[in-house]
Scaffold this active site. Sequence first.
Site, PDB file in Angstrom:
ATOM      1  N   GLU A  51       0.813  -1.114   0.024  1.00 32.15           N
ATOM      2  CA  GLU A  51      -0.135   0.047   0.023  1.00 32.15           C
ATOM      3  C   GLU A  51       0.996   1.257   0.025  1.00 32.15           C
ATOM      4  OE1 GLU A  51      -2.447  -0.397   3.691  1.00 32.15           O
ATOM      5  OE2 GLU A  51      -3.094  -2.453   2.853  1.00 32.15           O
ATOM      6  N   GLU A  61      -4.752  -6.562   2.575  1.00 31.62           N
ATOM      7  CA  GLU A  61      -3.461  -7.091   2.881  1.00 31.62           C
ATOM      8  C   GLU A  61      -3.652  -8.778   2.466  1.00 31.62           C
ATOM      9  OE1 GLU A  61      -3.553  -3.609   5.383  1.00 31.62           O
ATOM     10  OE2 GLU A  61      -5.237  -5.077   5.167  1.00 31.62           O
ATOM     11  N   PHE A  85       1.929  -2.597   9.186  1.00 24.76           N
ATOM     12  CA  PHE A  85       2.120  -2.750  10.611  1.00 24.76           C
ATOM     13  C   PHE A  85       1.999  -4.188  10.808  1.00 24.76           C
ATOM     14  CE2 PHE A  85       0.797   1.636  10.717  1.00 24.76           C
ATOM     15  CZ  PHE A  85       1.748   2.271  11.532  1.00 24.76           C
ATOM     16  N   ASP A  91       0.435  -5.713  13.191  1.00 21.87           N
ATOM     17  CA  ASP A  91      -0.793  -5.883  13.446  1.00 21.87           C
ATOM     18  C   ASP A  91      -1.890  -6.548  12.415  1.00 21.87           C
ATOM     19  OD1 ASP A  91      -1.223  -4.008  16.260  1.00 21.87           O
ATOM     20  OD2 ASP A  91       0.213  -3.338  14.648  1.00 21.87           O
ATOM     21  N   HIS A 143      -2.139  -1.097  16.442  1.00 17.27           N
ATOM     22  CA  HIS A 143      -1.100  -0.700  15.359  1.00 17.27           C
ATOM     23  C   HIS A 143       0.482  -0.674  15.953  1.00 17.27           C
ATOM     24  CE1 HIS A 143      -4.253   0.717  12.954  1.00 17.27           C
ATOM     25  NE2 HIS A 143      -3.418   1.255  11.855  1.00 17.27           N
TER      26      HIS A 143
END
Length: 673
Positions: A377, A410, A433, A435, A477
Amino acid sequence: MSTQLDTESSAPTNDRALALYRLMSKVRQGDKRVRKALSSGEAAMSYWPVDGQEAMSAGAMLALSDDDQLVTTYRGLGDVLAKGIDLRGYFAEILGRRDGLSRGKAGAMGIYDPEHGVAWTTGIVGAGPLIANGIALAAARRGTGQVVLVSFGDGATSIGYVHEAMNMASVWGLPVIFFCQNNSWAEGTAFNRYTRSDRLSDRARGYGIPGVTVDGADPHAVFDAVAEAVERARSGDGPSFVEAVAYRLQGHYFGDAMGYADQEELAAKRANPPFARFRQRLIDDGTATAAELDQIDAQITAELDAAFSAAVASTPPDVDDLTREVFADNGSELSADGAVRAELPAGDTEELGLVQAINRTLDRAMAADESIVLLGEDIGDPSGGGMFKITAGLSAKYGEGRVLDTPIAESSIVGAALGASLAGLRPVAELMFMDFLGVAMDQIANHAAKVRYMSGGRHGAPLVIRTMVGMGAGPQHSQAVEAWAMHTPGLKVVWPSTAADAVGLLNACLADDDPCLFIESMKLYYGGGKGSVPVADYVIPLGQADVKRAGSDVTVVSYGAMVHAALEAAKEVEADGIAVEVIDLRTLVPLDLATVLDSVRKTTRLVVAHESVGFCGPGAELAAAVGTELFGILSAPIQRVAGTYTPVPRAASLEAACRPGATQLVEAIRRVV
């Protein structure tokens, strides 16, 4: 853009009609042979019948060329038989036999036969389209002219993966055909009970993709629709969505009595199956006589029976096969003993931060190897090279065909990277991240990590997933879930603490034939990881820990940003006459346990430290391993310093209490001395 094809629009030839009949017969007889074996006790396995769907597989596969690629599902017998898979290897695989395509390790949910265009099979509903995009991306980049058809059931259209994949394929103009085999049932739920759509192909319009719904009981109609989509994809006009509608005549799985179905409707459908209708059509229009079709059926039945009987006779795989092919070269979760220790090259150095070191490494690798592509991204230069500028300048230098800005999706990013790796590229996927591993974990744990094992060692997934552990960004995050990744067989896990280590370790990951999770610390982006980095390029082999500071009294083992806390603590207690040895693991899988054990044999004391939650964390595994091996020589109980059993809070004061640092390490060191 969704239309209903006129099934009489093309004029099928006798040759095509007979070719379709042969494939339908092959699918029908193959399905019957498996169900016969299960009914008689000749075989025992999980099986998902395709009775009633013969025309779908026959029409779609005949429209593909031999080189075109298929991604299908666990209910894929019809697709793979019609694509021309090796019969004995296929049957042996679904039976779990040594002669199977993957020596019985994958079963029906992992059929892989690239020589016959079967690129991958998945047992996760809806996951195939994500992988198909990556295979298509590689085909487009390499100019092979190949088209990828991904086959899935109607129930899969309720899953977000399919929509992510359709959007990405449309944005990138990929040569993909989304082939939905609408058999009227999502397992045991009727079509009208899980959607208000009349036609699933209508959904293609939202992604700017042509969509068409055809009679899935008519192989000519399916062939025409898929052939048109193939031509569109091959000419560079992008993806299409083809929905073929029929009625599944058997249960979701073998033994499912379909008590959920309207029994009168089911009986009527079974009394007039698609295969019998098509057979009669050929006889009525003079394409073939009943005797000629009987001869085709007999020949196919004999071929299938011989292959199935040979598969049944094949022996189960050896127990020794259990631990093979998790990693390349039959490696394990522990690094091999006796490897030559890596040394950084001598000569000129430059001061680099972690961001600059990773950028330089990717730049050099992309210059040397055109198969390396980046996905993520906002990683392109129009977006600034990502949130942390790590890929800045790379798309301007290598083009947007190699540095691909992706949608915010993702699972699609990792799925496309995986598919591209199957097709010969070496992708680097960025997840902003750590996460977000949770969003993509299906593609990471259920697919990428299992490719080598499920293919019987024939193929790995050479991809790198870069991600970062944040700070000051709150519970969603900032978390570190490396223990989750370490618990996934087939996935290598790397976490450097310095810019110099990051260069060598990333180079190792880029050259590795297994998927690597490369973790970066946001703390180290801003000065902590900066240091002298050799100008010459180099590789630090995975599985080699580094002694960052020698000592004789206590061993402190850590990785990532916590290594710097350990060095700070060692310096502080040095004033008390305590000599601390600091070991930086660098690689968590494969784990260099031997270096840890050698150090603890010398110091007889161990402190394990990491930022992530202590409960069931990596420190627990290290403590258990060292305690088991060196119980008799330990001078004190092993100490663990780790994060609290809480999410990572946003408030700075609470985050400081949640994550350990040098102060907690000093306390632990003093406790064990």
